[in-house]
Design an enzyme around this catalytic site. Structure first.
Site, PDB file in Angstrom:
ATOM      1  N   HIS A   1       0.868  -1.290  -0.227  1.00 62.77           N
ATOM      2  CA  HIS A   1       0.014   0.104  -0.065  1.00 62.77           C
ATOM      3  C   HIS A   1       1.042   1.178  -0.097  1.00 62.77           C
ATOM      4  O   HIS A   1       1.876   1.256   0.430  1.00 62.77           O
ATOM      5  CB  HIS A   1      -0.694   0.073   1.243  1.00 62.77           C
ATOM      6  CG  HIS A   1      -1.944   0.979   1.465  1.00 62.77           C
ATOM      7  ND1 HIS A   1      -1.598   2.241   1.877  1.00 62.77           N
ATOM      8  CD2 HIS A   1      -3.222   0.851   1.086  1.00 62.77           C
ATOM      9  CE1 HIS A   1      -2.719   3.005   1.637  1.00 62.77           C
ATOM     10  NE2 HIS A   1      -3.922   2.229   1.543  1.00 62.77           N
TER      11      HIS A   1
ATOM     12  N   ASP B   1       2.932  -4.552   8.119  1.00 67.55           N
ATOM     13  CA  ASP B   1       1.713  -3.812   7.941  1.00 67.55           C
ATOM     14  C   ASP B   1       0.521  -4.776   8.034  1.00 67.55           C
ATOM     15  O   ASP B   1       0.186  -5.647   7.237  1.00 67.55           O
ATOM     16  CB  ASP B   1       1.682  -3.248   6.534  1.00 67.55           C
ATOM     17  CG  ASP B   1       0.472  -2.429   6.072  1.00 67.55           C
ATOM     18  OD1 ASP B   1      -0.634  -2.734   7.036  1.00 67.55           O
ATOM     19  OD2 ASP B   1       0.348  -1.795   4.835  1.00 67.55           O
TER      20      ASP B   1
ATOM     21  N   GLN C   1      -4.691  -5.223   6.950  1.00 65.58           N
ATOM     22  CA  GLN C   1      -5.718  -6.249   6.557  1.00 65.58           C
ATOM     23  C   GLN C   1      -5.581  -7.682   7.368  1.00 65.58           C
ATOM     24  O   GLN C   1      -6.458  -8.520   7.222  1.00 65.58           O
ATOM     25  CB  GLN C   1      -5.437  -6.602   4.898  1.00 65.58           C
ATOM     26  CG  GLN C   1      -5.579  -5.363   4.109  1.00 65.58           C
ATOM     27  CD  GLN C   1      -7.099  -4.710   4.167  1.00 65.58           C
ATOM     28  OE1 GLN C   1      -8.308  -5.502   4.346  1.00 65.58           O
ATOM     29  NE2 GLN C   1      -7.312  -3.423   3.748  1.00 65.58           N
TER      30      GLN C   1
ATOM     31  N   LYS D   1     -10.823  -0.969  10.611  1.00 63.69           N
ATOM     32  CA  LYS D   1     -11.117  -2.343   9.499  1.00 63.69           C
ATOM     33  C   LYS D   1     -11.462  -3.359  10.568  1.00 63.69           C
ATOM     34  O   LYS D   1     -11.798  -4.631   9.958  1.00 63.69           O
ATOM     35  CB  LYS D   1      -9.627  -2.375   8.639  1.00 63.69           C
ATOM     36  CG  LYS D   1      -9.386  -1.321   7.659  1.00 63.69           C
ATOM     37  CD  LYS D   1      -8.313  -1.937   6.934  1.00 63.69           C
ATOM     38  CE  LYS D   1      -7.668  -0.801   6.121  1.00 63.69           C
ATOM     39  NZ  LYS D   1      -8.263  -0.265   5.184  1.00 63.69           N
TER      40      LYS D   1
ATOM     41  N   CYS E   1      -4.731   2.138  -3.706  1.00 66.20           N
ATOM     42  CA  CYS E   1      -3.525   2.716  -3.206  1.00 66.20           C
ATOM     43  C   CYS E   1      -2.163   1.756  -3.360  1.00 66.20           C
ATOM     44  O   CYS E   1      -1.598   1.782  -2.325  1.00 66.20           O
ATOM     45  CB  CYS E   1      -3.804   3.293  -1.592  1.00 66.20           C
ATOM     46  SG  CYS E   1      -4.925   4.491  -1.514  1.00 66.20           S
TER      47      CYS E   1
END
Ligand code: 7TS
Length: 406
Positions: A123, A200, A203, A226, A364
């Site tokens: 991202h 990261d 997700q 999220k 992104c």
């Protein structure tokens, strides 16, 4: 355990509405998930019941707000398996957490000639901060390539790793393709050359069991919004020794121990990195989102979502001219596709006219799109409140739209 999806849906008021005259089907969960009533009620309860600034007050409301705020920190600690509360720093979200690491760790410790490795799946928020850090220090940015399925080329990764590698920062689950990266192996290999690893988790936090100690990552970041919790809220996990070695990010109230015009000393972890009045309401409500996930059980949630993704994948594959983008063996519940000769935006708009919210565009991840030779995709991403009926409707409508536009 199989979940009672209708009962779950009843907890999400936003789902029960028509858009463009059709019942809403919300398949944009990778962008942000909807919030259960417990989360929105926690926001209202704070503002209507005990709104006060935290940590410095001795009055009753300040004390109550402080306790609720800090409860979220222990909930996060358990949610990701952190060793101590000091390792859980609240941020505005994944983006801010990555910028903090790139600035406070990257700019402080990188030197000219050092190397930072990211991947082709990243991202933008795990690319741009490292470009800043590299520009400032003279370090070099290296990129792990991917194969056509959207999987990292681990042989190439091994070749990229050298004594010059100081930081490896990779996405745990790709937001554009759904690829689940072999992060345990990545961490082990990176540690082999003495590099620190940033994950990261934007997700992965909503879909996978996360145990930062077992993973042995040095930093792990994610966003609350999220994980069925409010926007403007996120987490930076870092190993204590690293966080202690890093200078503060923002200067101001709360992050100091003592201030004089000559010299300022800093507060202990985690407060050293939490300057100013924090996002109190959203932090308090964040706990309710995490508790909600824990109650349902992440594995149950993932199992349901994976079934939906599997069903969508099978259905979409029967549509002529449609090509799935991202076919990794290890995949989360994200389904991206393109249709030959049809613009992804048109498909998204026509799906919206049928009540289906999907995301279209580059997500992104422009360097990833460039690598795949496409401008963007249509992306459907699933959450616990989605149903097989919704998936079937979405597949049927996509087929009709593609038939009409091709
Ligand atoms: N990293 C990944 C893997 C993401 O999916 C996102 C947001 C971010 C970082 C940034 O998170 P933020 O909360 O700070 O914005 N991903 C998406 C998406 O896929 N569609 O909208 C936002």
């Amino acid at each position: 355990m199989s979940l009672d999806i209708q009962k779950i849906r009843a907890e999400f008021p936003v789902l029960h509405q028509n858009v463009q005259g059709k019942p809403l089907i919300y398949f944009d969960n990778a962008a942000t998930s909807q919030k259960p009533r417990v989360v929105t009620e926690a926001l209202v309860a704070y503002y209507n019941g005990y709104n006060a600034n935290i940590h410095r007050g001795i009055h009753t409301l300040a004390e109550k707000a402080t306790v609720a705020f800090e409860e979220t920190r222990s909930t996060v600690q358990q949610f990701i398996g952190a060793e101590s509360l000091e390792e859980v720093i609240f941020t505005k979200g994944t983006t801010e957490a990555l910028n903090l690491i790139a600035t406070c760790y990257g700019k402080t410790f990188l030197k000219a000639g050092d190397e930072v490795i990211i991947s082709n799946l990243e991202h933008h928020s795990n690319i741009v901060p490292w470009q800043f850090a590299c520009e400032a220090t003279g370090a070099k940015l290296k990129v792990i390539p991917i194969n056509e399925a959207g999987e990292l080329d681990m042989d190439e990764f091994r070749k990229l790793l050298t004594a010059r590698t100081k930081i490896v920062s990779v996405v745990h689950i790709s937001n554009a393709l759904g690829t689940i990266n072999p992060v345990k192996e990545i961490i082990k290999l990176a540690h082999g050359v003495g590099a620190v690893v940033v994950l990261d988790g934007a997700q992965s936090a909503p879909h996978l069991d996360i145990d930062v100690k077992d993973l042995d990552c040095d930093f792990y970041v994610f966003s609350a919004h999220k994980v069925y919790a409010p926007t403007g809220m996120g987490v930076l996990y870092g190993k204590k020794a690293l966080l202690n070695a890093m200078p503060p990010y923002l200067g101001g109230g709360e992050m100091i121990k003592e201030v004089s015009f000559e010299k300022t000393t800093f507060n202990v972890l985690p407060y050293k990195f939490e300057a100013g009045t924090p996002n109190i309401a959203d932090t308090i409500a964040f706990k309710y989102g995490l508790d909600y996930v824990q109650q349902l059980g992440k594995r149950n949630i993932a199992q349901h979502e994976n079934q939906l993704a599997q069903r969508a994948t099978e259905g979409l594959q029967t549509i002529k001219g449609l090509r799935l983008v991202g076919t990794a063996k290890e995949k989360a519940s994200i389904v991206s596709f393109v249709v030959e000769g049809v613009h992804h935006l048109d498909i998204g708009m026509l799906l919206d006219a049928q009540g289906v919210a999907v995301r279209t565009g580059h997500h992104c991840t422009q360097p990833l799109m460039k690598r795949l030779g496409i401008e963007g995709t249509v992306r459907a991403s699933f959450a616990v409140y989605n149903t097989t009926e919704e998936v079937d409707y979405f597949v049927r409508k996509t087929a009709e739209i593609v038939e009409k536009l091709r």
